[in-house]
Design a protein around this motif. Structure first.
Motif, PDB file in Angstrom:
ATOM      1  N   PRO A 144     -10.756   6.063   0.278  1.00 57.16           N
ATOM      2  CA  PRO A 144     -10.977   6.266  -1.055  1.00 57.16           C
ATOM      3  C   PRO A 144      -9.576   6.101  -1.662  1.00 57.16           C
ATOM      4  O   PRO A 144      -8.534   6.444  -1.181  1.00 57.16           O
ATOM      5  N   THR A 145      -9.660   5.379  -2.946  1.00 58.00           N
ATOM      6  CA  THR A 145      -8.471   5.314  -3.704  1.00 58.00           C
ATOM      7  C   THR A 145      -8.170   6.823  -4.513  1.00 58.00           C
ATOM      8  O   THR A 145      -9.003   7.663  -4.155  1.00 58.00           O
ATOM      9  N   GLU A 146      -7.038   6.962  -4.887  1.00 58.54           N
ATOM     10  CA  GLU A 146      -6.729   8.205  -5.466  1.00 58.54           C
ATOM     11  C   GLU A 146      -7.710   8.558  -6.551  1.00 58.54           C
ATOM     12  O   GLU A 146      -8.298   9.992  -6.606  1.00 58.54           O
ATOM     13  N   ALA A 147      -7.997   7.694  -7.304  1.00 60.37           N
ATOM     14  CA  ALA A 147      -9.117   7.895  -8.561  1.00 60.37           C
ATOM     15  C   ALA A 147     -10.407   8.139  -7.770  1.00 60.37           C
ATOM     16  O   ALA A 147     -11.154   9.395  -8.374  1.00 60.37           O
ATOM     17  N   GLU A 148     -10.757   7.584  -6.848  1.00 60.26           N
ATOM     18  CA  GLU A 148     -11.964   7.926  -6.068  1.00 60.26           C
ATOM     19  C   GLU A 148     -12.162   9.328  -5.501  1.00 60.26           C
ATOM     20  O   GLU A 148     -12.997  10.054  -5.516  1.00 60.26           O
ATOM     21  N   ARG A 207       1.012  -1.257  -0.137  1.00 63.69           N
ATOM     22  CA  ARG A 207      -0.005   0.043   0.075  1.00 63.69           C
ATOM     23  C   ARG A 207       0.739   1.269  -0.035  1.00 63.69           C
ATOM     24  O   ARG A 207       2.045   1.048   0.534  1.00 63.69           O
ATOM     25  N   ALA A 208       0.227   2.347  -0.439  1.00 70.02           N
ATOM     26  CA  ALA A 208       0.941   3.532  -0.277  1.00 70.02           C
ATOM     27  C   ALA A 208       1.431   3.863   1.117  1.00 70.02           C
ATOM     28  O   ALA A 208       0.771   3.542   2.003  1.00 70.02           O
ATOM     29  N   ALA A 209       2.426   4.760   1.278  1.00 67.03           N
ATOM     30  CA  ALA A 209       3.035   4.982   2.649  1.00 67.03           C
ATOM     31  C   ALA A 209       1.746   5.755   3.317  1.00 67.03           C
ATOM     32  O   ALA A 209       1.986   5.755   4.632  1.00 67.03           O
ATOM     33  N   THR A 210       1.003   6.513   2.512  1.00 66.05           N
ATOM     34  CA  THR A 210       0.055   7.189   3.352  1.00 66.05           C
ATOM     35  C   THR A 210      -1.155   6.381   4.151  1.00 66.05           C
ATOM     36  O   THR A 210      -2.032   6.920   4.869  1.00 66.05           O
ATOM     37  N   GLY A 211      -1.310   4.983   3.690  1.00 63.29           N
ATOM     38  CA  GLY A 211      -2.407   4.248   4.154  1.00 63.29           C
ATOM     39  C   GLY A 211      -3.374   4.245   3.138  1.00 63.29           C
ATOM     40  O   GLY A 211      -4.421   3.361   3.541  1.00 63.29           O
ATOM     41  N   ALA A 271      -4.654   1.883  -6.353  1.00 58.82           N
ATOM     42  CA  ALA A 271      -5.587   1.803  -7.512  1.00 58.82           C
ATOM     43  C   ALA A 271      -6.449   0.562  -7.562  1.00 58.82           C
ATOM     44  O   ALA A 271      -6.065  -0.635  -7.034  1.00 58.82           O
ATOM     45  N   ALA A 272      -7.742   0.677  -7.881  1.00 61.06           N
ATOM     46  CA  ALA A 272      -8.669  -0.376  -7.944  1.00 61.06           C
ATOM     47  C   ALA A 272      -8.101  -1.640  -8.466  1.00 61.06           C
ATOM     48  O   ALA A 272      -7.476  -1.482  -9.511  1.00 61.06           O
ATOM     49  N   ALA A 273      -8.286  -2.772  -7.862  1.00 57.48           N
ATOM     50  CA  ALA A 273      -7.615  -4.107  -8.735  1.00 57.48           C
ATOM     51  C   ALA A 273      -8.850  -4.448  -9.453  1.00 57.48           C
ATOM     52  O   ALA A 273      -9.810  -4.096  -9.495  1.00 57.48           O
ATOM     53  N   SER A 274      -8.259  -5.389 -10.330  1.00 63.82           N
ATOM     54  CA  SER A 274      -9.410  -5.936 -11.152  1.00 63.82           C
ATOM     55  C   SER A 274      -9.401  -7.491 -10.851  1.00 63.82           C
ATOM     56  O   SER A 274      -8.711  -8.103 -10.223  1.00 63.82           O
TER      57      SER A 274
END
Length: 191
Positions: A93-97, A43-47, A51-54
């Motif tokens: 939320p993900t970055e895209a969300e 996961r990103a360091a920020t927690g 991005a959403a997996a498929s």
């Protein structure tokens, strides 16, 4: 037949078919077990979630946008259990969300200690700190709507040290009864 029993029956049938397909897929049987190296997910360091997996399975998470609950679909490699749903929800939320205006009312909190499923009711154990205040209605709505998005969960009860606690509803009342997404319908965005 009750809906939850029909769901278990249907899952049993699907599992039997999948087992039959896997057994006959041409993968050779080995005489002894062998180690499989599985890399841990990162996961990103920020927690924040990546991005959403498929994948073939889907999960519905309820996030917040403009003070309303919004269902977000994510694709996963396998069907998530209730604990995985809450883990993903608590990750936010993900970055895209986020780019689409999504946020969470659960951010930065150790909100859920555990969740267990018993006869179509999810029992969510809360640690000290989340006290069912009326300003937490979106947080509880996110949890209830996310868990009841699974067809095998018909209600959600909140407990602390195994004892039911009252949680806020949109009308500012508190409830200790099993809750459903319909109880938070006034907070769910249309579309």
């Amino acid at each position: 037949m009750p809906r939850w029993r029909a769901g278990f029956f249907a899952r049993g049938c699907v599992l039997a078919v999948v087992a039959g397909v896997v057994a006959g897929c041409g993968v050779p049987v080995e005489d002894s077990p062998r180690a499989v190296d599985v890399a841990a997910p990162t996961r990103a360091a920020t927690g924040a979630p990546s991005a959403a997996a498929s994948g073939p399975a889907a999960e519905s998470l309820y996030l917040v946008r403009d003070g309303s609950l919004v269902a977000v679909q994510r694709r996963l490699p396998t069907e998530p259990d209730p604990q995985r749903l809450l883990t993903d929800l608590l990750a936010g939320p993900t970055e895209a969300e986020q780019d689409r205006g999504m946020s969470t009312a659960l951010g930065g909190r150790g909100v859920v200690a555990s969740v267990r499923l018993l006869e179509a009711t999810a029992y969510v154990e809360l640690p000290e700190g989340l006290d069912g205040r009326n300003d937490d209605v979106l947080a509880f709505g996110q949890i209830v709507c996310t868990l009841t998005s699974r067809p095998d969960i018909l209600g959600v009860l909140f407990t602390r040290q195994g004892v039911r606690i009252g949680v806020p509803l949109p009308d500012a009342s508190l409830s200790q009864e099993p809750l459903r997404a319909a109880d938070y319908a006034a907070l769910i965005a249309n579309g």
